[in-house]
Design a protein around this motif. Structure first.
Motif, PDB file in Angstrom:
ATOM      1  N   TRP A  35     160.606  19.435  39.356  1.00 42.02           N
ATOM      2  CA  TRP A  35     159.179  19.633  39.643  1.00 42.02           C
ATOM      3  C   TRP A  35     158.545  20.609  38.660  1.00 42.02           C
ATOM      4  O   TRP A  35     157.391  20.435  38.257  1.00 42.02           O
ATOM      5  N   ARG A  36     159.276  21.637  38.269  1.00 41.76           N
ATOM      6  CA  ARG A  36     158.756  22.588  37.288  1.00 41.76           C
ATOM      7  C   ARG A  36     158.509  21.877  35.959  1.00 41.76           C
ATOM      8  O   ARG A  36     157.464  22.054  35.329  1.00 41.76           O
ATOM      9  N   GLY A  37     159.450  21.056  35.544  1.00 44.34           N
ATOM     10  CA  GLY A  37     159.274  20.296  34.306  1.00 44.34           C
ATOM     11  C   GLY A  37     158.099  19.341  34.391  1.00 44.34           C
ATOM     12  O   GLY A  37     157.322  19.205  33.436  1.00 44.34           O
ATOM     13  N   GLU A  38     157.954  18.690  35.537  1.00 48.79           N
ATOM     14  CA  GLU A  38     156.824  17.774  35.727  1.00 48.79           C
ATOM     15  C   GLU A  38     155.497  18.531  35.691  1.00 48.79           C
ATOM     16  O   GLU A  38     154.520  18.076  35.100  1.00 48.79           O
ATOM     17  N   ALA A  39     155.460  19.700  36.319  1.00 47.78           N
ATOM     18  CA  ALA A  39     154.234  20.506  36.319  1.00 47.78           C
ATOM     19  C   ALA A  39     153.870  20.944  34.906  1.00 47.78           C
ATOM     20  O   ALA A  39     152.689  20.913  34.519  1.00 47.78           O
ATOM     21  N   GLU A  40     154.865  21.340  34.130  1.00 53.57           N
ATOM     22  CA  GLU A  40     154.599  21.746  32.747  1.00 53.57           C
ATOM     23  C   GLU A  40     154.087  20.569  31.923  1.00 53.57           C
ATOM     24  O   GLU A  40     153.166  20.720  31.109  1.00 53.57           O
ATOM     25  N   ALA A  41     154.654  19.392  32.132  1.00 52.19           N
ATOM     26  CA  ALA A  41     154.206  18.198  31.407  1.00 52.19           C
ATOM     27  C   ALA A  41     152.761  17.863  31.786  1.00 52.19           C
ATOM     28  O   ALA A  41     151.952  17.520  30.918  1.00 52.19           O
ATOM     29  N   GLN A  42     152.438  17.963  33.071  1.00 52.44           N
ATOM     30  CA  GLN A  42     151.071  17.673  33.508  1.00 52.44           C
ATOM     31  C   GLN A  42     150.085  18.700  32.951  1.00 52.44           C
ATOM     32  O   GLN A  42     148.957  18.357  32.590  1.00 52.44           O
ATOM     33  N   ASP A  47     145.721  20.011  29.289  1.00 59.76           N
ATOM     34  CA  ASP A  47     145.173  20.796  28.174  1.00 59.76           C
ATOM     35  C   ASP A  47     144.735  19.883  27.033  1.00 59.76           C
ATOM     36  O   ASP A  47     143.673  20.083  26.430  1.00 59.76           O
ATOM     37  N   ARG A  48     145.553  18.877  26.734  1.00 62.91           N
ATOM     38  CA  ARG A  48     145.208  17.938  25.668  1.00 62.91           C
ATOM     39  C   ARG A  48     143.944  17.155  26.026  1.00 62.91           C
ATOM     40  O   ARG A  48     143.047  16.983  25.199  1.00 62.91           O
ATOM     41  N   LEU A  49     143.846  16.722  27.287  1.00 58.94           N
ATOM     42  CA  LEU A  49     142.649  15.996  27.722  1.00 58.94           C
ATOM     43  C   LEU A  49     141.411  16.889  27.691  1.00 58.94           C
ATOM     44  O   LEU A  49     140.320  16.424  27.349  1.00 58.94           O
ATOM     45  N   ASP A  51     140.902  19.366  25.606  1.00 62.51           N
ATOM     46  CA  ASP A  51     140.524  19.465  24.197  1.00 62.51           C
ATOM     47  C   ASP A  51     139.779  18.212  23.745  1.00 62.51           C
ATOM     48  O   ASP A  51     138.759  18.293  23.048  1.00 62.51           O
ATOM     49  N   ASP A  52     140.284  17.041  24.155  1.00 63.22           N
ATOM     50  CA  ASP A  52     139.620  15.786  23.810  1.00 63.22           C
ATOM     51  C   ASP A  52     138.214  15.735  24.407  1.00 63.22           C
ATOM     52  O   ASP A  52     137.263  15.311  23.748  1.00 63.22           O
ATOM     53  N   MET A  53     138.077  16.178  25.657  1.00 66.16           N
ATOM     54  CA  MET A  53     136.771  16.162  26.315  1.00 66.16           C
ATOM     55  C   MET A  53     135.790  17.095  25.611  1.00 66.16           C
ATOM     56  O   MET A  53     134.626  16.756  25.417  1.00 66.16           O
ATOM     57  N   SER A  54     136.270  18.247  25.194  1.00 64.12           N
ATOM     58  CA  SER A  54     135.405  19.188  24.466  1.00 64.12           C
ATOM     59  C   SER A  54     134.937  18.580  23.147  1.00 64.12           C
ATOM     60  O   SER A  54     133.763  18.697  22.782  1.00 64.12           O
ATOM     61  N   GLU A  55     135.846  17.911  22.461  1.00 65.79           N
ATOM     62  CA  GLU A  55     135.474  17.262  21.197  1.00 65.79           C
ATOM     63  C   GLU A  55     134.440  16.165  21.432  1.00 65.79           C
ATOM     64  O   GLU A  55     133.469  16.032  20.683  1.00 65.79           O
ATOM     65  N   ILE A  56     134.629  15.385  22.483  1.00 62.46           N
ATOM     66  CA  ILE A  56     133.682  14.308  22.802  1.00 62.46           C
ATOM     67  C   ILE A  56     132.315  14.888  23.128  1.00 62.46           C
ATOM     68  O   ILE A  56     131.282  14.367  22.681  1.00 62.46           O
ATOM     69  N   LYS A  57     132.281  15.972  23.893  1.00 57.55           N
ATOM     70  CA  LYS A  57     130.996  16.603  24.231  1.00 57.55           C
ATOM     71  C   LYS A  57     130.292  17.109  22.978  1.00 57.55           C
ATOM     72  O   LYS A  57     129.077  16.948  22.838  1.00 57.55           O
ATOM     73  N   ASP A  58     131.048  17.722  22.068  1.00 52.99           N
ATOM     74  CA  ASP A  58     130.457  18.217  20.823  1.00 52.99           C
ATOM     75  C   ASP A  58     129.889  17.064  19.995  1.00 52.99           C
ATOM     76  O   ASP A  58     128.775  17.154  19.460  1.00 52.99           O
ATOM     77  N   ARG A  59     130.659  15.993  19.900  1.00 49.12           N
ATOM     78  CA  ARG A  59     130.189  14.833  19.137  1.00 49.12           C
ATOM     79  C   ARG A  59     128.940  14.235  19.774  1.00 49.12           C
ATOM     80  O   ARG A  59     127.993  13.855  19.079  1.00 49.12           O
ATOM     81  N   LEU A  60     128.923  14.150  21.104  1.00 46.14           N
ATOM     82  CA  LEU A  60     127.760  13.601  21.805  1.00 46.14           C
ATOM     83  C   LEU A  60     126.528  14.469  21.571  1.00 46.14           C
ATOM     84  O   LEU A  60     125.431  13.949  21.339  1.00 46.14           O
TER      85      LEU A  60
END
Length: 88
Positions: A35-42, A47-49, A51-60
């Motif tokens: 569960w700890r490994g799964e939590a870290e993966a999530q 965090d990656r999502l 970052d992607d959302m922030s980039e999309i907002k900036d582009r928009l």
């Protein structure tokens, strides 16, 4: 049944109980690790999502500003085309 027999059975029973306790503890530890490994993966994925959302907002935001500027330019060139929806 002699005391030696009783102690023999009690010793065997204690060994079985101890083995079960150890197996159960190991299972809980492995479960916690999984569960700890799964939590870290999530969290990494989140965090990656983010970052992607922030980039999309900036582009928009840049695209919206660019569109406002283009509408201003077209309106100053030929305002009737904007109102009537006629394309060039």
């Amino acid at each position: 049944m002699t005391p030696t027999d009783i102690f023999g059975y009690a010793g065997a029973a204690a060994s079985v109980v101890a083995a079960l306790v150890i197996v159960r503890a190991a299972w809980h530890i492995k479960t916690a690790e999984v569960w700890r490994g799964e939590a870290e993966a999530q969290k990494t994925r989140a965090d990656r999502l983010q970052d992607d959302m922030s980039e999309i907002k900036d582009r928009l935001t840049r695209i919206e500003a660019e569109n406002r500027r283009l509408v201003e330019l077209i309106t100053t060139l030929d305002p009737s085309r904007i109102r009537s929806g006629i394309s060039p």
